[in-house]
Design a protein around this motif. Structure first.
Motif, PDB file in Angstrom:
ATOM      1  N   THR A  56     -34.101  19.623 -68.731  1.00 22.84           N
ATOM      2  CA  THR A  56     -35.339  19.521 -69.497  1.00 22.84           C
ATOM      3  C   THR A  56     -35.914  20.913 -69.718  1.00 22.84           C
ATOM      4  OG1 THR A  56     -36.838  19.379 -67.595  1.00 22.84           O
ATOM      5  CG2 THR A  56     -35.773  17.322 -68.329  1.00 22.84           C
ATOM      6  N   LEU A  57     -37.052  20.973 -70.382  1.00 27.30           N
ATOM      7  CA  LEU A  57     -37.709  22.250 -70.647  1.00 27.30           C
ATOM      8  C   LEU A  57     -38.728  22.608 -69.568  1.00 27.30           C
ATOM      9  CD1 LEU A  57     -38.113  22.044 -74.525  1.00 27.30           C
ATOM     10  CD2 LEU A  57     -36.324  23.167 -73.183  1.00 27.30           C
ATOM     11  N   SER A  58     -38.678  21.928 -68.439  1.00 24.08           N
ATOM     12  CA  SER A  58     -39.501  22.321 -67.297  1.00 24.08           C
ATOM     13  C   SER A  58     -38.990  23.650 -66.760  1.00 24.08           C
ATOM     14  CB  SER A  58     -39.416  21.263 -66.189  1.00 24.08           C
ATOM     15  OG  SER A  58     -39.962  21.764 -64.984  1.00 24.08           O
ATOM     16  N   ARG A  59     -39.874  24.621 -66.656  1.00 27.74           N
ATOM     17  CA  ARG A  59     -39.464  25.968 -66.236  1.00 27.74           C
ATOM     18  C   ARG A  59     -38.739  25.954 -64.891  1.00 27.74           C
ATOM     19  NH1 ARG A  59     -41.231  31.029 -67.930  1.00 27.74           N
ATOM     20  NH2 ARG A  59     -40.710  32.704 -66.488  1.00 27.74           N
ATOM     21  N   SER A  60     -39.198  25.106 -63.954  1.00 29.55           N
ATOM     22  CA  SER A  60     -38.617  25.096 -62.620  1.00 29.55           C
ATOM     23  C   SER A  60     -37.219  24.499 -62.590  1.00 29.55           C
ATOM     24  CB  SER A  60     -39.527  24.332 -61.648  1.00 29.55           C
ATOM     25  OG  SER A  60     -40.687  25.083 -61.384  1.00 29.55           O
ATOM     26  N   LEU A  61     -36.801  23.857 -63.651  1.00 33.76           N
ATOM     27  CA  LEU A  61     -35.419  23.391 -63.775  1.00 33.76           C
ATOM     28  C   LEU A  61     -34.625  24.293 -64.715  1.00 33.76           C
ATOM     29  CD1 LEU A  61     -33.086  21.434 -63.363  1.00 33.76           C
ATOM     30  CD2 LEU A  61     -34.161  19.866 -64.991  1.00 33.76           C
ATOM     31  N   ILE A 112     -57.183  18.880 -54.417  1.00 30.20           N
ATOM     32  CA  ILE A 112     -56.128  17.991 -54.906  1.00 30.20           C
ATOM     33  C   ILE A 112     -54.961  18.854 -55.371  1.00 30.20           C
ATOM     34  CG2 ILE A 112     -55.490  16.277 -56.651  1.00 30.20           C
ATOM     35  CD1 ILE A 112     -58.443  15.394 -56.684  1.00 30.20           C
ATOM     36  N   GLY A 113     -53.768  18.526 -54.909  1.00 35.70           N
ATOM     37  CA  GLY A 113     -52.555  19.218 -55.331  1.00 35.70           C
ATOM     38  C   GLY A 113     -51.660  18.267 -56.113  1.00 35.70           C
ATOM     39  N   ASP A 114     -51.232  18.673 -57.283  1.00 37.65           N
ATOM     40  CA  ASP A 114     -50.370  17.865 -58.156  1.00 37.65           C
ATOM     41  C   ASP A 114     -49.220  18.776 -58.566  1.00 37.65           C
ATOM     42  OD1 ASP A 114     -49.179  16.306 -60.070  1.00 37.65           O
ATOM     43  OD2 ASP A 114     -50.951  16.048 -61.321  1.00 37.65           O
ATOM     44  N   TYR A 115     -48.089  18.676 -57.855  1.00 40.29           N
ATOM     45  CA  TYR A 115     -47.103  19.753 -57.890  1.00 40.29           C
ATOM     46  C   TYR A 115     -45.864  19.507 -58.745  1.00 40.29           C
ATOM     47  CZ  TYR A 115     -49.860  21.579 -54.025  1.00 40.29           C
ATOM     48  OH  TYR A 115     -50.892  22.060 -53.261  1.00 40.29           O
ATOM     49  N   PHE A 116     -45.564  18.267 -59.141  1.00 42.05           N
ATOM     50  CA  PHE A 116     -44.266  17.993 -59.751  1.00 42.05           C
ATOM     51  C   PHE A 116     -44.320  17.923 -61.281  1.00 42.05           C
ATOM     52  CE2 PHE A 116     -43.799  15.681 -55.567  1.00 42.05           C
ATOM     53  CZ  PHE A 116     -43.052  16.693 -54.975  1.00 42.05           C
ATOM     54  N   ALA A 117     -43.252  18.429 -61.910  1.00 43.72           N
ATOM     55  CA  ALA A 117     -43.114  18.323 -63.366  1.00 43.72           C
ATOM     56  C   ALA A 117     -42.915  16.864 -63.760  1.00 43.72           C
ATOM     57  CB  ALA A 117     -41.925  19.153 -63.829  1.00 43.72           C
ATOM     58  N   ARG A 118     -43.461  16.497 -64.920  1.00 46.26           N
ATOM     59  CA  ARG A 118     -43.223  15.173 -65.499  1.00 46.26           C
ATOM     60  C   ARG A 118     -43.530  15.265 -66.990  1.00 46.26           C
ATOM     61  NH1 ARG A 118     -47.504  14.380 -61.805  1.00 46.26           N
ATOM     62  NH2 ARG A 118     -49.553  14.428 -62.802  1.00 46.26           N
ATOM     63  N   GLY A 119     -43.027  14.277 -67.726  1.00 48.03           N
ATOM     64  CA  GLY A 119     -43.170  14.311 -69.168  1.00 48.03           C
ATOM     65  C   GLY A 119     -44.598  14.222 -69.647  1.00 48.03           C
ATOM     66  N   TRP A 139     -37.504  16.784 -75.642  1.00 46.46           N
ATOM     67  CA  TRP A 139     -36.190  17.417 -75.560  1.00 46.46           C
ATOM     68  C   TRP A 139     -35.584  17.244 -74.178  1.00 46.46           C
ATOM     69  CZ3 TRP A 139     -33.316  20.950 -72.871  1.00 46.46           C
ATOM     70  CH2 TRP A 139     -32.160  21.445 -73.493  1.00 46.46           C
ATOM     71  N   PHE A 140     -34.338  16.847 -74.133  1.00 50.62           N
ATOM     72  CA  PHE A 140     -33.557  16.951 -72.906  1.00 50.62           C
ATOM     73  C   PHE A 140     -32.080  17.022 -73.290  1.00 50.62           C
ATOM     74  CE2 PHE A 140     -34.043  12.368 -73.548  1.00 50.62           C
ATOM     75  CZ  PHE A 140     -32.741  11.891 -73.372  1.00 50.62           C
ATOM     76  N   LEU A 141     -31.295  17.621 -72.406  1.00 53.71           N
ATOM     77  CA  LEU A 141     -29.867  17.813 -72.654  1.00 53.71           C
ATOM     78  C   LEU A 141     -29.084  17.075 -71.575  1.00 53.71           C
ATOM     79  CD1 LEU A 141     -27.587  19.329 -74.209  1.00 53.71           C
ATOM     80  CD2 LEU A 141     -27.846  21.177 -72.507  1.00 53.71           C
ATOM     81  N   PRO A 142     -28.369  15.992 -71.929  1.00 48.94           N
ATOM     82  CA  PRO A 142     -27.541  15.305 -70.938  1.00 48.94           C
ATOM     83  C   PRO A 142     -26.450  16.247 -70.422  1.00 48.94           C
ATOM     84  CG  PRO A 142     -27.838  13.956 -72.901  1.00 48.94           C
ATOM     85  CD  PRO A 142     -28.335  15.327 -73.240  1.00 48.94           C
ATOM     86  N   LEU A 143     -26.214  16.219 -69.134  1.00 50.42           N
ATOM     87  CA  LEU A 143     -25.205  17.073 -68.517  1.00 50.42           C
ATOM     88  C   LEU A 143     -24.084  16.207 -67.955  1.00 50.42           C
ATOM     89  CD1 LEU A 143     -27.551  19.548 -66.585  1.00 50.42           C
ATOM     90  CD2 LEU A 143     -26.399  19.961 -68.776  1.00 50.42           C
ATOM     91  N   ALA A 144     -22.884  16.395 -68.484  1.00 50.89           N
ATOM     92  CA  ALA A 144     -21.721  15.706 -67.932  1.00 50.89           C
ATOM     93  C   ALA A 144     -21.348  16.344 -66.594  1.00 50.89           C
ATOM     94  CB  ALA A 144     -20.553  15.801 -68.911  1.00 50.89           C
ATOM     95  N   GLN A 145     -20.460  15.708 -65.864  1.00 52.03           N
ATOM     96  CA  GLN A 145     -20.088  16.227 -64.553  1.00 52.03           C
ATOM     97  C   GLN A 145     -19.545  17.648 -64.651  1.00 52.03           C
ATOM     98  OE1 GLN A 145     -20.893  14.192 -62.007  1.00 52.03           O
ATOM     99  NE2 GLN A 145     -20.455  15.845 -60.561  1.00 52.03           N
ATOM    100  N   ALA A 146     -18.752  17.908 -65.705  1.00 52.36           N
ATOM    101  CA  ALA A 146     -18.196  19.251 -65.868  1.00 52.36           C
ATOM    102  C   ALA A 146     -19.274  20.296 -66.147  1.00 52.36           C
ATOM    103  CB  ALA A 146     -17.169  19.251 -67.002  1.00 52.36           C
TER     104      ALA A 146
END
Length: 671
Positions: free
Chosen positions: A216-221, A405-412, A181-188
């Motif tokens: 996206t459905l990443s909580r941090s976004l 080991i630190g792995d901090y970023f969201a990814r699919g 799932w992802f939602l495209p965001l137009a400039q507006a």
């Protein structure tokens, strides 16, 4: 070709040779590891010598050395960097590993040796740690059905294998819904969003091979979008997608899986002679009984709901000021709560985040560990399993303690949430083995990456778990690190969060990412003053989830978990504008495995202790008091599961706490 998983790992610190391992290596490595394990277990069970602690328990500790090594790599990668091949192998492995485990616990000769040791334990001259390990092994075998006979034994084996399959399927379905799932965001659509949210949406688009910006459905976004977007229609679309994970009526739907899991858990408990799964699961936890869990949760629920209902009235008034004469909905709460926070505390997250840059918060977590426990962290330039991951050597007084080991970023390819795991656990049996500890988070990547205060707390939380592994100092891996009661395991992590609240920590590390200036004192004071803001909401969404989890596992398993969930929420009087933190179809804590099943309450049980434990540091007059830090390490962080949780906490604090410190800490004592 030589399989690197089956060769000695001779590189720095005995790390896995990540740059040599291929997905195709894992299947043969698991085959070999289980073959070796079966041979080792057979040799122990059939040993003609009389059982003693060394030839039975210590031999068992070392029987699965290769399997532990291979699984430690594979399952870390399967959660943090999934591929189609890894997911397929995980589905194949789930029933095979469950069957392998049942072979061991169903081995009559092996259990007879353990039982003989138990019956003669008084004459064995065991140390306290050895006596504890013997008790835990025997208990594990009993709870796995070692004393069952005939059809009951065979059926329990089938049930456990099916549960393993379903838990894996639940996790992979959830990951697929989140990934797709992802939602495209137009400039507006970017109107009103702070720069850091826009930058994260751009990075998310790039990660998915899209132009422009996506949500996206990443909580941090997603959470910052819900906080800042004035577009009520887009907030609703995003929120509904977030809460519909695992319940979209597609091939990834988890509702029937959840029902089958609950039915099988109930059957498992009854095969073992328990009334229901909650009674079985809680027997070995600090809480002991469902009644004790419910008593704690309801002590918190009542003031939390009262606070949330008052907050809902205030947020509704703000919404009406915007000209929206409608009921406050779940997709409205965060947006108007953020407006209210800014109005009441003059605290703007967009202005705050530049002071909470990721590397600065990592440095803060390391600095606190240095001041409390004398640990030092040296960056390592070594091949890891993903370019986003990074590693440090942890030392104390020049002695190697661990690799972190630190792995901090969201990814699919990464499942949602944040967690700590160990690719290798600490132990002394067979030589001094130091751990390889991994923290995984899902922060929205930016340039630079700016965290919310909640994100920073998550980082400290997971690092508290890591310290439980890093500082572990036991002989047997069976009780190493976080191998403790589930409602005790969150104590070190939640306790560590408190040091993020210490003004001198923020003054030292919360510096503006562009100017390097320290966070202004008045902003710092407003931040700390606002820590309990919206605690009614946060507490209600959590406690509701914990009470639903408990209800699922008490008495007969519900044929329709969604209907049972609705009943529980109605009985509680759940505020209409707040949802459970984890709706059943994406409640991974409860359905991806047995870890938190009938145990999601554990965070709050541990919070009773963490609030009281940090109060001890405040009472000492120095939150870095060296004597108290040493006591914390000795009795809790280094002790693993070497004693009952109550005994470990009492050794540290002198007594068990009540719920009062928790209510004060959440600002609910006057609610």
């Amino acid at each position: 070709m030589t399989n690197p998983l089956l060769q000695p790992w001779t590189g720095p610190f005995g790390l896995p040779p990540f740059d040599q391992i291929r997905d195709a290596d894992f299947g043969p490595a698991f085959d070999m590891a289980m073959e070796e394990g079966r041979a080792a277990i057979g040799a122990i069970a059939e040993n003609p010598d009389a059982p003693d602690f060394a030839n039975t328990i210590e031999a068992l500790e070392q029987a699965d050395a290769l399997l532990d090594r291979v699984a430690g790599v594979f399952f870390n990668l399967a959660g943090a960097d999934s591929t189609a091949d890894r997911e397929a192998l995980q589905r194949d492995l789930a029933p095979r590993l469950a069957a392998y485990s049942s072979e061991i616990t169903n081995n009559r000769a092996l259990f007879a040796r353990i039982e003989a040791l138990w019956q003669g334990r008084e004459g064995l001259g065991l140390s306290a740690e050895q006596a504890r390990v013997l008790m835990l092994y025997r208990r594990m075998f009993l709870r796995a059905g070692a004393q069952l006979e005939g059809a009951a034994r065979a059926r329990l084996t089938e049930v456990k294998a099916r549960l393993a399959v379903l838990g894996t399927q639940f996790s992979q379905n959830l990951l697929a819904d989140e990934r797709d799932w992802f939602l495209p965001l137009a400039q507006a659509d970017l109107e009103g969003l702070p720069d850091f949210v826009v930058a994260s949406a751009a990075a998310a688009a790039q990660e998915r091979g899209q132009e422009g910006h996506v949500l996206t459905l990443s909580r941090s976004l997603l959470v910052p979008f819900l906080q800042f977007s004035p577009r009520r229609d887009l907030r609703e679309t995003a929120f509904r997608a977030w809460t519909a994970r695992g319940a979209n009526g597609n091939e990834h739907d988890n509702r029937a899986i959840a029902a089958e899991i609950l039915a099988l858990r109930q059957e498992r408990a009854q095969l073992l002679g328990y009334r229901d799964f909650a009674a079985f699961k809680l027997e070995t936890e600090m809480a002991r009984t469902p009644g004790a869990v419910r008593d704690l949760l309801m002590q918190v629920w009542t003031p939390a709901r009262s606070k949330a209902e008052a907050d809902a009235r205030a947020l509704t008034a703000l919404m009406q000021d915007d000209g929206i004469n409608a009921a406050l909905e779940p997709w409205d709460w965060r947006y108007y709560a953020e407006k209210r926070r800014k109005a009441e505390h003059d605290l703007d997250e967009a202005a705050l985040k530049p002071y909470l840059e990721l590397d600065a918060m990592i440095a803060a977590a390391f600095d606190v560990a240095n001041r409390l426990f004398g640990l030092s962290f040296r960056p390592l330039d070594l091949p890891l399993y993903h370019p986003d991951a990074r590693a440090w050597e942890v030392t104390r007084d020049g002695r190697h303690m661990a690799v972190f080991i630190g792995d901090y970023f969201a990814r699919g390819s990464k499942r949602s949430g944040a967690w700590c795991s160990a690719m290798r656990s600490q132990k002394r049996l067979g030589g001094d083995t130091r751990p390889i500890v991994v923290n995984v988070c899902n922060f929205a990547k930016g340039r630079p990456t700016l965290l919310s205060y909640d994100d920073a707390r998550t980082l400290f939380h997971e690092f508290g778990h890591a310290l439980h592994q890093i500082l572990s100092d036991v002989t047997y891996s069976f009780i190493s690190g976080t191998s403790v009661a589930r409602d005790f395991v969150e104590l070190p992590s939640q306790l560590y969060e408190h040091w993020l609240e210490v003004p001198e920590v923020l003054e030292r590390h919360a510096r503006h990412v562009e100017t390097g200036d320290a966070m202004p004192r008045e902003m710092l004071e407003r931040l700390l003053a606002a820590q309990n803001f919206d605690q009614g909401f946060a507490t209600v969404e959590y406690v509701a989830s914990a009470l639903v989890d408990l209800a699922f596992h008490e008495g007969a398993a519900p044929a329709d978990p969604m209907a049972r969930q609705a009943e529980v929420l109605a009985e509680l009087g759940m505020p209409r504008a707040i949802t459970m933190r984890h709706d059943t179809p994406h409640f991974a804590h409860v359905f991806s495995g047995d870890g938190y099943s009938s145990g999601y309450y554990s965070y709050m049980w541990s919070e009773v202790m963490d609030a009281d434990a940090f109060a001890a540091f405040r009472e000492a007059g120095d939150v870095f008091d060296p004597a108290l830090a040493a006591k914390l390490e000795r009795h809790i962080l280094s002790a693993g599961g070497s004693d009952e949780a109550e005994a470990l906490y009492t050794a540290f604090r002198g007594r068990m706490p009540g719920v009062e410190a928790l209510l004060r800490g959440r600002g609910l004592d006057a609610a």
